[in-house]
Design an enzyme around this catalytic site. Structure first.
Site, PDB file in Angstrom:
ATOM      1  N   GLU A  19       0.812  -1.223   0.000  1.00  0.00           N
ATOM      2  CA  GLU A  19       0.000   0.000   0.000  1.00  0.00           C
ATOM      3  C   GLU A  19       0.847   1.275   0.000  1.00  0.00           C
ATOM      4  O   GLU A  19       0.326   2.358   0.295  1.00  0.00           O
ATOM      5  CB  GLU A  19      -0.934  -0.014   1.211  1.00  0.00           C
ATOM      6  CG  GLU A  19      -1.921  -1.173   1.200  1.00  0.00           C
ATOM      7  CD  GLU A  19      -2.686  -1.284   2.503  1.00  0.00           C
ATOM      8  OE1 GLU A  19      -3.546  -0.428   2.746  1.00  0.00           O
ATOM      9  OE2 GLU A  19      -2.425  -2.218   3.274  1.00  0.00           O
ATOM     10  N   SER A 145      -6.721  -2.654   2.431  1.00  0.00           N
ATOM     11  CA  SER A 145      -7.056  -2.093   1.114  1.00  0.00           C
ATOM     12  C   SER A 145      -7.446  -3.148   0.088  1.00  0.00           C
ATOM     13  O   SER A 145      -7.223  -2.988  -1.103  1.00  0.00           O
ATOM     14  CB  SER A 145      -5.889  -1.252   0.563  1.00  0.00           C
ATOM     15  OG  SER A 145      -5.733  -0.088   1.317  1.00  0.00           O
ATOM     16  N   TYR A 215      -8.879   3.260  -5.144  1.00  0.00           N
ATOM     17  CA  TYR A 215      -7.944   4.362  -5.316  1.00  0.00           C
ATOM     18  C   TYR A 215      -7.838   4.892  -6.737  1.00  0.00           C
ATOM     19  O   TYR A 215      -6.946   5.670  -7.041  1.00  0.00           O
ATOM     20  CB  TYR A 215      -6.562   3.943  -4.795  1.00  0.00           C
ATOM     21  CG  TYR A 215      -6.618   3.565  -3.335  1.00  0.00           C
ATOM     22  CD1 TYR A 215      -6.937   4.516  -2.371  1.00  0.00           C
ATOM     23  CD2 TYR A 215      -6.399   2.249  -2.924  1.00  0.00           C
ATOM     24  CE1 TYR A 215      -7.018   4.178  -1.033  1.00  0.00           C
ATOM     25  CE2 TYR A 215      -6.481   1.899  -1.585  1.00  0.00           C
ATOM     26  CZ  TYR A 215      -6.785   2.872  -0.644  1.00  0.00           C
ATOM     27  OH  TYR A 215      -6.873   2.526   0.684  1.00  0.00           O
ATOM     28  N   ARG A 254     -11.954   3.002  10.767  1.00  0.00           N
ATOM     29  CA  ARG A 254     -13.031   2.810   9.799  1.00  0.00           C
ATOM     30  C   ARG A 254     -13.374   1.330   9.754  1.00  0.00           C
ATOM     31  O   ARG A 254     -12.502   0.493   9.556  1.00  0.00           O
ATOM     32  CB  ARG A 254     -12.605   3.287   8.409  1.00  0.00           C
ATOM     33  CG  ARG A 254     -13.794   3.452   7.435  1.00  0.00           C
ATOM     34  CD  ARG A 254     -13.332   3.586   6.003  1.00  0.00           C
ATOM     35  NE  ARG A 254     -12.908   2.299   5.461  1.00  0.00           N
ATOM     36  CZ  ARG A 254     -11.681   2.053   4.999  1.00  0.00           C
ATOM     37  NH1 ARG A 254     -10.752   2.990   5.018  1.00  0.00           N
ATOM     38  NH2 ARG A 254     -11.379   0.856   4.525  1.00  0.00           N
ATOM     39  N   ASP A 256     -15.540  -1.724   7.954  1.00  0.00           N
ATOM     40  CA  ASP A 256     -16.147  -2.080   6.675  1.00  0.00           C
ATOM     41  C   ASP A 256     -17.134  -3.224   6.871  1.00  0.00           C
ATOM     42  O   ASP A 256     -16.872  -4.162   7.639  1.00  0.00           O
ATOM     43  CB  ASP A 256     -15.063  -2.493   5.683  1.00  0.00           C
ATOM     44  CG  ASP A 256     -14.087  -1.369   5.399  1.00  0.00           C
ATOM     45  OD1 ASP A 256     -14.475  -0.193   5.527  1.00  0.00           O
ATOM     46  OD2 ASP A 256     -12.921  -1.666   5.061  1.00  0.00           O
ATOM     47  N   GLU A 272     -13.902  -5.926   8.768  1.00  0.00           N
ATOM     48  CA  GLU A 272     -12.652  -5.575   9.430  1.00  0.00           C
ATOM     49  C   GLU A 272     -12.722  -4.136   9.914  1.00  0.00           C
ATOM     50  O   GLU A 272     -13.556  -3.348   9.461  1.00  0.00           O
ATOM     51  CB  GLU A 272     -11.459  -5.744   8.486  1.00  0.00           C
ATOM     52  CG  GLU A 272     -11.478  -4.827   7.280  1.00  0.00           C
ATOM     53  CD  GLU A 272     -10.256  -5.032   6.382  1.00  0.00           C
ATOM     54  OE1 GLU A 272      -9.239  -5.563   6.873  1.00  0.00           O
ATOM     55  OE2 GLU A 272     -10.323  -4.650   5.212  1.00  0.00           O
ATOM     56  N   ASN A 274     -10.197  -0.866  10.296  1.00  0.00           N
ATOM     57  CA  ASN A 274      -8.923  -0.288   9.874  1.00  0.00           C
ATOM     58  C   ASN A 274      -8.479   0.762  10.888  1.00  0.00           C
ATOM     59  O   ASN A 274      -9.202   1.735  11.121  1.00  0.00           O
ATOM     60  CB  ASN A 274      -9.074   0.368   8.497  1.00  0.00           C
ATOM     61  CG  ASN A 274      -9.540  -0.611   7.445  1.00  0.00           C
ATOM     62  OD1 ASN A 274      -8.755  -1.324   6.859  1.00  0.00           O
ATOM     63  ND2 ASN A 274     -10.851  -0.664   7.215  1.00  0.00           N
ATOM     64  N   GLY A 278      -7.160   5.531   5.126  1.00  0.00           N
ATOM     65  CA  GLY A 278      -6.524   6.415   4.162  1.00  0.00           C
ATOM     66  C   GLY A 278      -6.947   7.863   4.325  1.00  0.00           C
ATOM     67  O   GLY A 278      -8.052   8.166   4.784  1.00  0.00           O
TER      68      GLY A 278
END
Length: 321
Positions: A19, A145, A215, A254, A256, A272, A274, A278
């Site tokens: 990443e 990611s 991205y 964050r 998901d 998951e 994070n 980002g």
């Protein structure tokens, strides 16, 4: 107006994880925002001399904009703890647990947070037969990611059984997390400090929400706030905040989700959490913060303020958050 007195902030970015490009974008965005608000910034593209570079630069605080291993798995956090420099986002223990999908399940599921079932499988096993009924998902145990995620369908897109020659994460990793595939919709919810912000639905233009979809501008539609039933919104925010607290996250996180809308509340699963989301122009936490009236520069300062408060380094002149 800046929330903080003028600081010297080292922005730690880059590194050598898969990443890296995302981290460089996140770090540069953070650095520019801090400079615009009058802070002194030292950009550090992490290499093996990172401890020496941090020691020499003597920042007031480090903004950790690294993604993946070793910046998000507790390694860099432990190094900064040893140096004695305050840093943003979660600490060592939280980072170790949250990046590991199996450890995260052990931490969250007993407290009533629904997550997909599954188990760790050796990649070699996949060439002999399926570990679960198709469709199922294979993913690295400690990458983010959507790096290295493969969806194995009944149509045998990788062969049946999976072929050794088929391109996929089994060629890169000795073991993988195997989970049943959950049909439906991709949702995400950010937590800032001790506040769950909102829920965004992610609608890829094609395929699923993989690394490229995350991205590459234009490849995914962000529906913010998500157009979903109020009860699903409530549950996402509740689970995200609960996960943040149970894991011991700091600053922002964050979570998901996948939601099978044919099953209602029973179809919602946390995938998951994070610990270092980002901060790129396409990233979800800045977008949700903006919808809540928090502009990018202020968001960066809120995360730094949280770190200084945690380490007992918050200047007396700082405004109350």
């Amino acid at each position: 107006m800046s929330r903080l007195p003028k600081l010297h902030v080292a922005v730690l970015m880059g590194g050598w994880a898969s990443e890296r490009p995302v981290s460089l974008m996140s770090g540069e965005g953070v650095a520019k925002a801090l400079e615009e608000r009058g802070h002194r910034v030292t950009r550090i593209d992490m290499d093996r001399e990172v401890a020496l570079r941090l020691h020499e630069s003597k920042p007031d605080v480090v903004f950790n904009a690294l993604h993946g291993v070793p910046g998000e798995d507790g390694t860099v956090q432990g190094m900064m703890d040893l140096i004695g420099v305050p840093y943003t986002h979660s600490g060592l223990a939280t980072s170790v647990i949250a990046i590991d999908k199996e450890l995260t399940k052990h931490a969250l599921v007993p407290h009533g947070i629904p997550m997909p079932g599954g188990r760790i499988v050796r990649s070699e096993e996949l060439y002999d037969g399926d570990p679960l009924a198709r469709p199922y998902v294979l993913k690295p145990v400690n990458e983010g990611s959507s790096v290295g995620v493969a969806i194995v369908t009944a149509e045998g897109n990788y062969g049946n059984p999976i072929s050794r020659d088929a391109k996929g994460p089994w060629q890169q990793f000795e073991s993988l997390m195997c989970e049943p595939y959950i049909r439906g919709r991709e949702l995400t919810a950010a937590v800032l400090g001790d506040r769950a912000l909102m829920v965004t639905e992610l609608v890829p233009k094609s395929g699923f929400y993989d690394f490229d979809a995350k991205y590459t501008d234009g490849m995914t539609e962000h529906v913010c706030p998500a157009q979903i039933p109020a009860e699903i919104t409530r549950l996402c925010l509740e689970y995200a905040l609960q996960a943040h607290r149970l894991l011991g996250c700091r600053g922002c996180s964050r979570s998901d989700f996948r939601w099978d809308d044919e099953r209602g509340e029973d179809g919602l699963f946390l995938l998951e959490t994070n610990t270092q989301p980002g901060m790129t122009p396409l990233s979800l936490v800045p977008e949700q913060a903006r919808h809540c009236g928090i502009e990018y520069g202020e968001l960066v300062e809120i995360i730094i303020e949280d770190a200084l408060h945690h380490f007992g380094k918050l200047p007396a002149t700082a405004e109350a958050g």
